[in-house]
Design an enzyme around this catalytic site. Structure first.
Site, mmCIF file in Angstrom:
data_model
loop_
_atom_site.group_PDB
_atom_site.id
_atom_site.type_symbol
_atom_site.label_atom_id
_atom_site.label_comp_id
_atom_site.label_asym_id
_atom_site.label_seq_id
_atom_site.Cartn_x
_atom_site.Cartn_y
_atom_site.Cartn_z
ATOM 1 N N CYS A 86 0.848 -1.202 0.000
ATOM 2 C CA CYS A 86 0.000 0.000 0.000
ATOM 3 C C CYS A 86 0.879 1.245 0.000
ATOM 4 O O CYS A 86 1.772 1.380 0.839
ATOM 5 C CB CYS A 86 -0.905 0.002 1.226
ATOM 6 S SG CYS A 86 -1.896 1.508 1.395
ATOM 7 N N CYS A 117 -1.064 6.930 6.320
ATOM 8 C CA CYS A 117 -2.062 6.186 7.082
ATOM 9 C C CYS A 117 -1.419 5.413 8.226
ATOM 10 O O CYS A 117 -0.374 4.781 8.057
ATOM 11 C CB CYS A 117 -2.806 5.232 6.151
ATOM 12 S SG CYS A 117 -3.988 4.166 6.995
ATOM 13 N N CYS A 144 -2.063 0.308 9.297
ATOM 14 C CA CYS A 144 -1.256 -0.914 9.201
ATOM 15 C C CYS A 144 0.127 -0.653 9.788
ATOM 16 O O CYS A 144 0.798 0.301 9.394
ATOM 17 C CB CYS A 144 -1.124 -1.365 7.756
ATOM 18 S SG CYS A 144 -2.655 -2.013 7.052
ATOM 19 N N CYS A 191 -8.442 1.237 0.571
ATOM 20 C CA CYS A 191 -7.717 0.556 1.639
ATOM 21 C C CYS A 191 -7.427 -0.861 1.180
ATOM 22 O O CYS A 191 -8.357 -1.630 0.897
ATOM 23 C CB CYS A 191 -8.546 0.544 2.924
ATOM 24 S SG CYS A 191 -7.815 -0.463 4.246
ATOM 25 N N GLN A 201 -16.817 -10.003 14.284
ATOM 26 C CA GLN A 201 -15.406 -10.113 13.927
ATOM 27 C C GLN A 201 -15.170 -9.591 12.514
ATOM 28 O O GLN A 201 -15.951 -9.860 11.593
ATOM 29 C CB GLN A 201 -14.951 -11.568 14.025
ATOM 30 C CG GLN A 201 -14.922 -12.110 15.439
ATOM 31 C CD GLN A 201 -13.814 -11.493 16.289
ATOM 32 O OE1 GLN A 201 -12.876 -10.890 15.782
ATOM 33 N NE2 GLN A 201 -13.929 -11.648 17.599
ATOM 34 N N TYR A 208 -19.418 -11.627 28.316
ATOM 35 C CA TYR A 208 -19.177 -10.663 27.248
ATOM 36 C C TYR A 208 -19.559 -11.327 25.919
ATOM 37 O O TYR A 208 -18.816 -11.314 24.948
ATOM 38 C CB TYR A 208 -17.715 -10.200 27.204
ATOM 39 C CG TYR A 208 -17.134 -9.772 28.530
ATOM 40 C CD1 TYR A 208 -17.280 -8.460 28.996
ATOM 41 C CD2 TYR A 208 -16.424 -10.673 29.321
ATOM 42 C CE1 TYR A 208 -16.732 -8.069 30.210
ATOM 43 C CE2 TYR A 208 -15.871 -10.294 30.537
ATOM 44 C CZ TYR A 208 -16.034 -8.996 30.980
ATOM 45 O OH TYR A 208 -15.492 -8.610 32.184
ATOM 46 N N GLU A 248 -24.197 -10.014 28.488
ATOM 47 C CA GLU A 248 -23.745 -8.949 27.594
ATOM 48 C C GLU A 248 -24.350 -7.630 28.053
ATOM 49 O O GLU A 248 -25.498 -7.589 28.504
ATOM 50 C CB GLU A 248 -24.170 -9.255 26.149
ATOM 51 C CG GLU A 248 -23.906 -8.157 25.140
ATOM 52 C CD GLU A 248 -22.446 -7.747 25.061
ATOM 53 O OE1 GLU A 248 -22.172 -6.530 25.096
ATOM 54 O OE2 GLU A 248 -21.569 -8.645 24.981
ATOM 55 N N ASP A 259 -14.630 -13.529 27.103
ATOM 56 C CA ASP A 259 -14.214 -12.781 25.903
ATOM 57 C C ASP A 259 -14.347 -11.289 26.177
ATOM 58 O O ASP A 259 -15.206 -10.608 25.610
ATOM 59 C CB ASP A 259 -15.084 -13.205 24.718
ATOM 60 C CG ASP A 259 -14.658 -12.549 23.409
ATOM 61 O OD1 ASP A 259 -13.553 -11.976 23.358
ATOM 62 O OD2 ASP A 259 -15.436 -12.598 22.440
ATOM 63 N N CYS A 303 -7.999 -10.036 22.858
ATOM 64 C CA CYS A 303 -7.512 -9.259 21.723
ATOM 65 C C CYS A 303 -6.342 -8.364 22.118
ATOM 66 O O CYS A 303 -5.813 -7.639 21.261
ATOM 67 C CB CYS A 303 -8.634 -8.427 21.117
ATOM 68 S SG CYS A 303 -9.383 -7.237 22.249
#
Length: 424
Positions: free
Chosen positions: A89, A97, A100, A180, A253, A282, A306, A351, A378
């Site tokens: 890119c 940007c 990434c 993108c 996701q 969660y 949740e 999660d 994550c």
């Protein structure tokens, strides 16, 4: 005048000169660090360098000066690493940007980069030893589909000229782009960005979705509210052998293979059995709850907790055919502290958001006495802190799998299996 026989005091050394913003400095890059950069040192000063690789000799431009460290971008590579590649890119470079972090890194080296970060966080914050990590065999697995064209949800910022684009690293400045490269092909083809002449007056952002069910939606965000411009308000996702319908703005996701990958990993590690009681904390729209329900069967029970209204509504709608699933609308810590959910429980899926579950939730889970917890994370740092809390309660990290759900970026997803003390 100095008295006879008394040696004059040595002059103090001159103060070290600190680096200044926009200054160019030549340096040798050291190890990978969390956050998508590497560490270097100049006259004892710590420099976090983006767009670099360990072992490289670069000229870096200082972008931020802080007490104790500075940030910089590698603008010229004098001696390159064999793991360096040309970014696909044109916007993945200093001053452009910031989406990434690793486009300059070869595919296998990206996975190794993420393994290094995971190990470092689990040692430094989680209290694990290198020997324990070797036993776990920490690795990060690539998902099908390659490094580009995977992101099924892209949020574009809008600048003062009403142009949609992406943000610079650690900045609110918008970079207008033509497309993108990591976005789903259907999103890349949308007439959203400046080359098509698109303008977004009064919008603060533009959200785009390309679902696994084939829906493509564009929505503009005004005052925090997303309003569809084209495509359906409700999109269809396909995962874990089921169809899911949820608002285009709801959480799902972003990698098309992520939902199936994570669901399979959780079920493999937990091995839920018929008749067991399971918690999905969660739980979002209910991805893990659906898998748990299929395993525990009609004699078992699943409780999903949740807090987000969209997630609760989506879970109740999409799991309505599963009579043994209960959806609880509450914050997890509140549900545990106020006994909205109570043990005994056999297996738990945890999660949490990027900040982690936190010590109160971990302690409450341990007190509920499950035989196993599958922790989906994550953020390696938050995961490591919670692993340490589990360890203080006698639990151990028995297995760990990493997945490259976000190629070309520094982010990595983890699924860990935590087991209670022997004899529980």
């Amino acid at each position: 005048m100095t008295e006879p026989g008394v040696r004059p005091a040595a002059a103090p050394p001159p103060p070290e000169r600190g680096l200044a913003e926009a200054e160019l400095v030549e340096l040798t890059v050291d190890a990978v660090a969390p956050g998508g950069h590497c560490v270097a040192r100049v006259d004892g000063q710590v420099v976090f360098v983006r767009h670099a690789l360990p072992g490289e000799r670069v000229i870096a431009e200082v972008t931020e000066v802080h007490r104790g460290f500075v940030r910089a971008d590698a603008v010229t590579v004098l001696e390159s690493s064999p793991d360096r590649v040309e970014p696909p890119c044109p916007y993945a470079k200093p001053g452009a940007c910031g989406g990434c972090d690793l486009q300059h890194v070869a595919p296998d080296a990206q996975l190794a980069w993420k393994v290094t970060v995971v190990r470092e966080q689990l040692v430094r914050l989680g209290g694990l030893t290198d020997a324990e990590l070797d036993r776990l065999g920490v690795r990060v697995e690539a998902l099908p589909g390659g490094l580009l064209g995977w992101r099924s949800r892209v949020r574009y910022a809008v600048d003062a000229a009403d142009r949609a684009g992406l943000l610079k690293h650690r900045s609110h400045e918008v970079v207008p782009i033509d497309r993108c490269r990591i976005a789903h092909p259907a999103i890349q083809q949308l007439p959203v960005l400046t080359p098509t002449g698109a303008r977004w007056p009064a919008a603060e952002a533009v959200e785009t979705v390309a679902s696994t069910g084939g829906d493509v939606t564009v929505a503009e965000v005004r005052d925090g509210v997303a309003t569809p411009v084209s495509g359906p308000m409700m999109v269809r996702e396909v995962a874990a052998g089921r169809d899911w319908e949820l608002p285009a703005s709801a959480f799902w996701q972003v990698h098309p293979a992520a939902a199936d990958t994570l669901s399979a990993a959780v079920l493999e590690l937990l091995d839920p059995r018929p008749g067991e009681v399971a918690w999905d904390l969660y739980g979002g729209a209910g991805l893990f709850a659906a898998g748990l329900a299929a395993r525990v069967g009609t004699t078992g029970r699943v409780t999903l907790v949740e807090a987000a209204e969209q997630g609760v509504a989506a879970a109740r709608e999409n799991l309505a055919d599963l009579a043994r699933v209960e959806v609880v609308s509450a914050r997890v810590e509140t549900a545990l502290a106020r006994r909205r959910i109570t043990g005994p429980v056999d297996v738990v899926v945890l999660d949490p958001p990027r900040s982690g579950a936190g010590a109160p939730v971990v302690r409450a889970l341990a007190a509920a006495g499950p035989r196993a917890v599958a922790y989906v994370a994550c953020d390696p740092a938050a995961f490591a802190r919670d692993v340490r809390t589990f360890a203080e309660l006698g639990w151990r990290l028995e297995a760990l799998r990493g997945f490259d759900l976000f190629p070309m970026t520094q982010h990595v997803e983890l699924v860990g299996l935590l087991l209670p003390p022997a004899g529980r």
